[in-house]
Design a protein around this motif. Sequence first.
Motif, short mmCIF file in Angstrom:
data_model
loop_
_atom_site.label_atom_id
_atom_site.label_comp_id
_atom_site.label_asym_id
_atom_site.label_seq_id
_atom_site.Cartn_x
_atom_site.Cartn_y
_atom_site.Cartn_z
N GLY A 87 0.80 -1.20 -0.04
CA GLY A 87 -0.12 0.18 0.02
C GLY A 87 0.98 1.27 -0.11
O GLY A 87 0.54 2.12 -0.91
N MET A 88 1.96 1.10 0.77
CA MET A 88 2.69 2.63 0.95
C MET A 88 3.56 2.59 -0.24
O MET A 88 3.92 3.86 -0.67
CB MET A 88 3.81 2.17 1.99
N ALA A 89 3.66 1.66 -1.14
CA ALA A 89 4.69 1.64 -2.06
C ALA A 89 3.75 2.07 -3.49
O ALA A 89 4.18 2.50 -4.45
CB ALA A 89 5.38 0.54 -2.64
N GLY A 90 2.44 2.14 -3.37
CA GLY A 90 1.50 2.45 -4.33
C GLY A 90 1.68 4.13 -4.68
O GLY A 90 2.04 4.67 -4.01
N ASP A 91 1.55 4.05 -6.20
CA ASP A 91 1.50 5.52 -6.53
C ASP A 91 0.12 6.11 -6.74
O ASP A 91 -0.85 5.99 -7.50
CB ASP A 91 2.29 5.52 -8.07
#
Length: 480
Positions: A455-459
């Motif tokens: 989730g945190m790596a999503g753009d």
Amino acid sequence: MNILFTASECVPFVKTGGLADVVGSLAPVLAKAGHDVRVMLPLYTAIAQDYQHQMQFVLSFDVQLGWRRQYCGVLMLKKDGVTYYFLDNKYYFGRPYIYGLGGDEYERYGFFCRAVLNALPLLEFRPDVLHAHDWQSGMVPALLKIQYAHLPFYSGIRSLFTIHNLQYQGIFGIREVQDVLGLGDGLWSSDKLECYGCANFMKAGLVYSDAISTVSPSYAEEITTAYFGERLDGLIRARKDTLYGVLNGIDVEEYDPATDRLIYQNYTAEDLSGKAENKRRLQEELGLKVDADVPLIAMVGRLTNQKGLDLVDRVLPDMMSENAQLAVLGMGDAHYTNLFSWAEGHYKGQLAARFAMDHALAHKLYAGADFFLMPSLFEPCGLSQLISMRYGTVPIVRETGGLRDTVLSYNEYNGDGNGFTFFNYNAHDMLVVIRRALHYFRSDPAVLTSLRKRGMAGDFSWTHSAKDYEAIYQKLTGKV
Ligand code: ADP
């Protein structure tokens, strides 16, 4: 390109929901791409004094509304490359609320729409594209086409109308709207302004704009059906060739757990220990039992039936018997505030509810919770699930509209996914998925950690969507 946004709310000045976030975060991104972007908003009392002090008076003029002549001042503030104009009329906007209570919304926003168009030549700003948002701005494209387009200054201005939520349409009596905007009897047929015997600002925007968009590809599909179409699906189907679905982004600088000053402790995907500290402090602040091993589910949003609260109402005792905590932040219908204030007393230390517009607490919830629950009945895009993913809080959502486009359910066979989802609008389907999520929290935390990190790596930035809007503007104007 010269681009004009017209909207009834915009961060950081005034916000009741996602519309404000979208307008306020998209405009600077387009400005950064080299466009001359200007935003017109009503000057509400609710706008913080701090900003009001920064505004400069530009000019004033009178707006003719039927037999009324109303003052309109234009104040200006420049921020992040965007020029914001605030249309000032104390009678309409100097009130202690933003929407609703006075029963004269058609006159307030009729005034706003007419004033927007009248202000442009005085400001010597001729937009290539006039981008109107939601029903409060719906009359801007309509008046432009009906009453202004033949004048040299306005001819050739193209309009895009964006639906942020089709449920709110601005429906009023025809006579009242005629009395304010002077739209002749010939315009009130069902192919023009009339809508089931009424005037409807949303319909006006849909009929008269050159293109229509909404805030996710799935919602763009859904609103062509009777179930989601809010009685305008026939019209939307008829305009399908100029209907676009552009997914919202979020302001990734404002919502960044590494730098956010509103949360208890900053953290990153590499080191999630700060997230645990946020949970501890949040439990403390909300009067929940402080225990890292008890999963904490958050809900932030308007307390209306749209947000799927009837499902929560139906199975709340079952949810509570799972020994999870629930924290709710929102304002809205008395039915739900009654439910949650009762539940807060009944499930002491396990459920907390706050009924306020509390920006700082919202950030703390996004950062401190383990899961974010959003079982919406319908959801044009939804920003909360994007914000929660950015903070490593795993979303549990219903597969509708923008939720469907942004949250992919965890697949235990190949490890794909960034959250948990269910399809039917059914309380027990939701409960089963909540139980599934809690199972991973308790028995397989590695799965949860990988979902948090994914989730945190999503753009979720505006990078892609701003380009999509630019492409629509280019198509409309033929300009690059
Ligand atoms: P909608 O536009 O339908 O209200 P979205 O999910 O698109 O829903 O956007 C809601 C935005 O408003 C999010 O940024 C959310 O955090 C914020 N929000 C909603 N209610 C509150 C509240 N009571 N306090 C603080 N922020 C809120």
